[in-house]
Design a protein around this motif. Structure first.
Motif, PDB file in Angstrom:
ATOM      1  N   TYR A  82       0.832  -1.204   0.000  1.00  0.00           N
ATOM      2  CA  TYR A  82       0.000   0.000   0.000  1.00  0.00           C
ATOM      3  C   TYR A  82       0.868   1.256   0.000  1.00  0.00           C
ATOM      4  N   LEU A  83       1.935   1.259   0.789  1.00  0.00           N
ATOM      5  CA  LEU A  83       2.848   2.406   0.809  1.00  0.00           C
ATOM      6  C   LEU A  83       3.514   2.593  -0.551  1.00  0.00           C
ATOM      7  N   LEU A  84       3.871   1.483  -1.194  1.00  0.00           N
ATOM      8  CA  LEU A  84       4.460   1.569  -2.525  1.00  0.00           C
ATOM      9  C   LEU A  84       3.458   2.161  -3.512  1.00  0.00           C
ATOM     10  N   TRP A  85       2.200   1.735  -3.400  1.00  0.00           N
ATOM     11  CA  TRP A  85       1.154   2.280  -4.271  1.00  0.00           C
ATOM     12  C   TRP A  85       0.983   3.781  -4.035  1.00  0.00           C
ATOM     13  N   CYS A  90       1.993   9.442  -5.784  1.00  0.00           N
ATOM     14  CA  CYS A  90       2.643  10.743  -5.586  1.00  0.00           C
ATOM     15  C   CYS A  90       3.512  11.102  -6.789  1.00  0.00           C
ATOM     16  N   PHE A  91       4.266  10.130  -7.302  1.00  0.00           N
ATOM     17  CA  PHE A  91       5.108  10.389  -8.471  1.00  0.00           C
ATOM     18  C   PHE A  91       4.267  10.804  -9.675  1.00  0.00           C
ATOM     19  N   PHE A 130      -2.249   4.332   8.849  1.00  0.00           N
ATOM     20  CA  PHE A 130      -1.669   3.932  10.134  1.00  0.00           C
ATOM     21  C   PHE A 130      -1.442   2.421  10.170  1.00  0.00           C
ATOM     22  N   LEU A 131      -2.422   1.677   9.709  1.00  0.00           N
ATOM     23  CA  LEU A 131      -2.316   0.216   9.740  1.00  0.00           C
ATOM     24  C   LEU A 131      -1.238  -0.280   8.774  1.00  0.00           C
ATOM     25  N   ALA A 132      -0.952   0.506   7.737  1.00  0.00           N
ATOM     26  CA  ALA A 132       0.092   0.127   6.790  1.00  0.00           C
ATOM     27  C   ALA A 132       1.472   0.548   7.269  1.00  0.00           C
ATOM     28  N   LEU A 133       1.567   1.717   7.894  1.00  0.00           N
ATOM     29  CA  LEU A 133       2.874   2.265   8.271  1.00  0.00           C
ATOM     30  C   LEU A 133       3.425   1.652   9.550  1.00  0.00           C
ATOM     31  N   LEU A 192       7.616  12.948  -1.259  1.00  0.00           N
ATOM     32  CA  LEU A 192       6.815  12.006  -0.487  1.00  0.00           C
ATOM     33  C   LEU A 192       6.779  10.642  -1.164  1.00  0.00           C
ATOM     34  N   GLY A 193       6.776  10.629  -2.498  1.00  0.00           N
ATOM     35  CA  GLY A 193       6.841   9.368  -3.227  1.00  0.00           C
ATOM     36  C   GLY A 193       8.097   8.600  -2.895  1.00  0.00           C
ATOM     37  N   LEU A 194       9.223   9.305  -2.781  1.00  0.00           N
ATOM     38  CA  LEU A 194      10.485   8.662  -2.401  1.00  0.00           C
ATOM     39  C   LEU A 194      10.406   8.087  -0.995  1.00  0.00           C
ATOM     40  N   VAL A 195       9.755   8.820  -0.084  1.00  0.00           N
ATOM     41  CA  VAL A 195       9.622   8.347   1.295  1.00  0.00           C
ATOM     42  C   VAL A 195       8.816   7.058   1.347  1.00  0.00           C
ATOM     43  N   PHE A 196       7.652   7.049   0.697  1.00  0.00           N
ATOM     44  CA  PHE A 196       6.805   5.856   0.709  1.00  0.00           C
ATOM     45  C   PHE A 196       7.506   4.669   0.049  1.00  0.00           C
ATOM     46  N   THR A 197       8.150   4.929  -1.080  1.00  0.00           N
ATOM     47  CA  THR A 197       8.859   3.858  -1.778  1.00  0.00           C
ATOM     48  C   THR A 197      10.015   3.334  -0.928  1.00  0.00           C
ATOM     49  N   GLY A 198      10.715   4.255  -0.265  1.00  0.00           N
ATOM     50  CA  GLY A 198      11.819   3.847   0.596  1.00  0.00           C
ATOM     51  C   GLY A 198      11.367   2.983   1.753  1.00  0.00           C
ATOM     52  N   LEU A 199      10.196   3.286   2.323  1.00  0.00           N
ATOM     53  CA  LEU A 199       9.668   2.462   3.414  1.00  0.00           C
ATOM     54  C   LEU A 199       9.347   1.050   2.931  1.00  0.00           C
TER      55      LEU A 199
END
Length: 209
Positions: A82-85, A90-91, A130-133, A192-199
């Motif tokens: 989900y974070l990757l999505w 964002c990108f 929250f449930l994803a992070l 923010l896209g980089l942050v989510f992808t990095g996680l």
């Protein structure tokens, strides 16, 4: 939870906080409409809403762990997907928000607090986030899942306060500056896209180790 894990989460929380979103826009517009106090009260309502989501996430993850470690791992991988999505959205420019054309009407402070709280609590996207992070940083221990979730929510709120408090205090100047920077939101989306992808990548690397 190690200091390195908490530091990583704190940096991710700060990255989320500096990216314009519904919480930032609510604080900004309330400050513009009625003054600094309203912006700060809206921020307090939003922060309290975060603890509600953390409570639900902590109890949900604790129950998942009681069912077995495999269930928790499934939630973690689903959360990473989900974070990757979200990162890809964002990108593509679909993860940001647009600035409002005008400020909100004046409202009593209690109503401002309630709006900040309810807008956060009743937003299903926030609950899902929250449930994803949180599972990406929590230890798989059912006995401490709730305290861990509340701790992460506190770090998230502290990061938010560090960013939103100056915005509430300097809403006019910040709003004018943001209005003159049409490309700012686009760059924030990429960041923010980089942050989510990095996680998401972080979970894959941790799994390999």
């Amino acid at each position: 939870m190690t200091a390195a894990t908490l530091l990583t989460f704190a940096l991710a929380a700060l990255a989320l906080a500096i990216t314009p979103g519904p919480d930032m826009l609510m604080v900004l517009t309330r400050s513009l409409a009625q003054g600094r106090a309203d912006g700060l009260v809206a921020m307090l309502g939003i922060s309290l809403g975060c603890y509600v989501h953390a409570l639900v996430a902590g109890l949900s993850l604790s129950g998942a762990l009681l069912l077995g470690p495999l269930v928790f791992e499934i939630i973690r991988w689903a959360g990473a997907a989900y974070l990757l999505w979200l990162g890809l959205q964002c990108f593509r420019g679909h993860g940001g928000v647009q600035l409002p054309a005008q400020t909100l009407p004046k409202t009593h402070l209690r109503s401002v607090f309630a709006q900040g709280f309810l807008c956060n609590v009743l937003n299903p996207k926030v609950a899902l986030f929250f449930l994803a992070l949180f599972p990406q940083f929590m230890l798989p221990d059912p006995g401490t899942a709730l305290p861990q979730a509340l701790l992460l929510a506190s770090i998230l709120n502290i990061a938010g306060a560090l960013v939103l408090t100056p915005i509430a205090l300097m809403a006019g100047r910040f709003g004018e500056w943001l209005g003159r920077k049409p490309g700012f939101l686009a760059w924030q989306n990429r960041f923010l896209g980089l942050v989510f992808t990095g996680l998401a990548v972080r979970l894959v690397l941790d799994a390999r180790r």
